[in-house]
Enzyme design. Sequence first.
Site, PDB file in Angstrom:
ATOM      1  N   HIS A   4      55.091 -68.292  27.813  1.00 19.31           N
ATOM      2  CA  HIS A   4      54.289 -67.130  27.391  1.00 19.31           C
ATOM      3  C   HIS A   4      52.915 -67.512  26.893  1.00 19.31           C
ATOM      4  O   HIS A   4      52.114 -66.647  26.527  1.00 19.31           O
ATOM      5  CB  HIS A   4      55.016 -66.383  26.264  1.00 19.31           C
ATOM      6  CG  HIS A   4      56.482 -66.306  26.472  1.00 19.31           C
ATOM      7  ND1 HIS A   4      57.375 -67.154  25.860  1.00 19.31           N
ATOM      8  CD2 HIS A   4      57.206 -65.514  27.294  1.00 19.31           C
ATOM      9  CE1 HIS A   4      58.609 -66.878  26.275  1.00 19.31           C
ATOM     10  NE2 HIS A   4      58.524 -65.904  27.148  1.00 19.31           N
ATOM     11  N   ASP A 205      48.286 -41.819  11.661  1.00 22.56           N
ATOM     12  CA  ASP A 205      48.859 -40.499  11.951  1.00 22.56           C
ATOM     13  C   ASP A 205      49.992 -40.231  10.973  1.00 22.56           C
ATOM     14  O   ASP A 205      50.924 -41.014  10.876  1.00 22.56           O
ATOM     15  CB  ASP A 205      49.369 -40.432  13.403  1.00 22.56           C
ATOM     16  CG  ASP A 205      50.329 -41.569  13.741  1.00 22.56           C
ATOM     17  OD1 ASP A 205      49.869 -42.721  13.865  1.00 22.56           O
ATOM     18  OD2 ASP A 205      51.540 -41.312  13.839  1.00 22.56           O
TER      19      ASP A 205
HETATM   20  N1  HPA Z   1      55.617 -44.885  14.820  1.00 22.90           N
HETATM   21  C1  HPA Z   1      55.695 -46.179  15.085  1.00 22.90           C
HETATM   22  N2  HPA Z   1      54.636 -46.958  15.155  1.00 22.90           N
HETATM   23  C2  HPA Z   1      53.443 -46.405  14.913  1.00 22.90           C
HETATM   24  C3  HPA Z   1      53.291 -45.081  14.629  1.00 22.90           C
HETATM   25  C4  HPA Z   1      54.443 -44.276  14.569  1.00 22.90           C
HETATM   26  O1  HPA Z   1      54.380 -43.067  14.318  1.00 22.90           O
HETATM   27  N3  HPA Z   1      51.961 -44.820  14.465  1.00 22.90           N
HETATM   28  C5  HPA Z   1      51.313 -45.989  14.628  1.00 22.90           C
HETATM   29  N4  HPA Z   1      52.206 -46.962  14.917  1.00 22.90           N
END
Ligand code: HPA
Length: 236
Positions: A4, A205
Amino acid sequence: MTPHNHAKPGDYAEAVLLPGDPLRAQWIAENFLEGPRLVNSVRNCLGFTGIWKGQRVSVQATGMGQPSLGIYVHELINVYGLKRLIRVGTCGGLNPWVKVRDLILAQGASTDSSIVKDRFGAYQFAPLADWALLRSAADKAKAKAMRFHAGNILSSDIFYHGDWEAAYGKLMAHGVLGVEMEAAVLYTLAARFGVQALAICTMTDCLVTGEEIDAEQRQSSLGDMVELALDVAVEG
Ligand code: HPA
């Protein structure tokens, strides 16, 4: 060399930043490091070594998820002799007091991953950040007046959880701050092989409020996180 990774002995510095995305590894190398040199491109999982504040440092993409990160990290430690590994990633928010753009310093990483669970039989191992790196990152983030939280995150093997409230509810009620997909295995391998590791995530988010970072904020937040991580990587 491994299946890898085609880097030669000595191509990597002792400290490495670990983004998931190969293009983010390239962006970090080209925008932050002096004289970046490509050291690995197998499967386009790019790795570079360059200079930050007068010291050698590397950046290696890990791909997404714990099985992929586990391969790169195992080899970086055992084949290339790396000693300090800092994941720079994004995470989803699991609690309303964590705002988009906030940093999460993953003090611990809970997980649903059998890679961690299966190793310890009847026991539940608690994957933890290296204390010195965690303290350094917290001190530096405070000095830079960055918004950050230190605590427990979830490293999940599942991105598309149909019913995330059912899946994560108990963890959220126990103060788990965010969800990503890599830190627990990073911490477990670091503990197993006696090296230092830390995961730093920008919350992009929030699952609870639906708040999301926009493209412009994403770039500037990631840049701030990368500078912090590079300082921790070279200064400890
Ligand atoms: N879930 C998993 N991984 C992530 C998320 C999520 O909502 N947002 C950014 N990475």
